[in-house]
Design a protein around this motif. Structure first.
Motif, short mmCIF file in Angstrom:
data_model
loop_
_atom_site.label_atom_id
_atom_site.label_comp_id
_atom_site.label_asym_id
_atom_site.label_seq_id
_atom_site.Cartn_x
_atom_site.Cartn_y
_atom_site.Cartn_z
N LYS A 1 -15.85 40.47 -6.16
CA LYS A 1 -16.72 39.30 -6.14
C LYS A 1 -17.36 39.10 -7.38
CE LYS A 1 -20.69 38.46 -4.06
NZ LYS A 1 -21.25 37.60 -5.36
N ASP B 1 -8.10 41.74 -5.69
CA ASP B 1 -8.31 40.33 -5.16
C ASP B 1 -9.78 39.98 -5.85
OD1 ASP B 1 -6.24 39.32 -4.09
OD2 ASP B 1 -6.65 40.19 -2.00
N ILE C 1 -12.83 37.25 -5.97
CA ILE C 1 -13.49 36.02 -5.18
C ILE C 1 -14.46 35.67 -6.11
CG2 ILE C 1 -15.05 35.46 -3.39
CD1 ILE C 1 -13.91 37.89 -1.83
N ASP D 1 -17.71 33.84 -6.67
CA ASP D 1 -18.81 33.33 -5.93
C ASP D 1 -19.44 32.46 -6.72
OD1 ASP D 1 -21.27 33.02 -4.57
OD2 ASP D 1 -21.93 34.96 -5.05
N SER E 1 -8.60 34.67 -5.88
CA SER E 1 -8.08 34.38 -4.58
C SER E 1 -8.63 33.58 -3.51
CB SER E 1 -7.81 35.92 -3.94
OG SER E 1 -7.26 36.75 -4.70
N ALA E 2 -10.14 33.36 -4.00
CA ALA E 2 -10.99 32.74 -3.16
C ALA E 2 -12.24 32.27 -3.91
CB ALA E 2 -11.39 33.73 -1.90
N TYR F 1 -14.59 30.19 1.20
CA TYR F 1 -15.79 30.65 2.10
C TYR F 1 -17.00 29.65 1.88
CZ TYR F 1 -12.61 34.81 2.61
OH TYR F 1 -11.59 35.66 3.22
#
Ligand code: O7E
Length: 215
Positions: free
Chosen positions: A34, A56, A58, A60, A83-84, A110
């Motif tokens: 992250k 991956d 993320i 934030d 990925s997110a 998320y």
């Protein structure tokens, strides 16, 4: 994101080379890395792409904005290899839905409902269940819930069914990885305890071992 160690590294190290060394050391152990503004501001958004070759990623970015700006940020992060993306849920259903629609087929969203620091009890905790319900309706992949208050992880779990919970606050903020997982988190997010240690690989391995004891 794979679900193996259930450990996510919060890579808030601001030195680019050190950050890459740490990523190399732990990428075999953690399920994702992250990144937050500290690393992106110091090393540039190309770090998203660089790290995505190892794990991956993320992003934030705790996006809290009108739908059009949410769209531009989520699109930019996923376009660079994330990925997110993590968004705030207090902005409401139109912003959260825009994030989910922008990520559709390319990545996951998320939502933050309650923050792990003491101030998180002032405004976010009293509203977290309601915010989580909106997130469920908007189709987010999962939620952020505090490892510093495992009872709150359990409370959010009751509202969200089998959606994922990612839980920060382990180590430097006083939370325990095994307690967070036992309370219902799918993953724990750990930053300083790993990236500031002399041996990030060993610390990450130790936390993964601790998590395994409660699975
Ligand atoms: O305390 P550390 O060093 O283990 O780092 C924790 C990381 O999780 C750090 O990047 C911080 O910004 C983030 N975080 C929290 O600590 N508390 C929260 O409530 C939410 C987050 C967060 O990551 O939100 C999105 C996941």
């Amino acid at each position: 994101m794979r679900k193996s160690s259930r450990l996510i590294l919060a890579l808030d190290e601001t030195d680019r080379e050190k950050a890459l060394d740490i990523a190399d050391a732990v990428s075999g152990t953690v399920d994702a890395i992250k990144i937050n503004w500290p690393l992106v501001l110091s090393a540039g958004p190309e770090m998203i792409t660089e790290l995505s070759r190892r794990s991956d990623v993320i992003c934030d970015f705790k996006v809290a904005d009108i739908p059009n700006t949410v769209h531009l940020i989520v699109d930019g992060a996923l376009g660079r290899g994330a990925s997110a993306v993590i968004v705030h849920s207090f902005t409401g259903s139109d912003s959260m839905k825009e994030a989910v629609d922008t990520a559709a087929g390319r990545g996951n969203i998320y939502a933050v409902t309650e923050m792990s620091h003491p101030g998180g009890k002032e405004f976010t905790a009293p509203n977290a269940e309601a915010l989580a319900l909106v997130g469920v309706r908007c189709g987010v992949k999962g939620f952020i819930a505090p490892a510093t208050r495992p009872d709150r992880i359990a409370a959010i779990r009751k509202v969200i069914g089998d959606r994922e919970i990612l839980s920060p606050g382990v180590g430097a903020q006083g939370g325990s990885a095994s307690a967070a997982i036992s309370a219902g988190a799918d993953y724990v997010i750990v930053g300083r305890a790993i990236y500031k240690s002399d041996d990030p690989s060993k610390v990450a391995g130790d936390i993964a071992d601790e998590i395994r004891t409660v699975l």
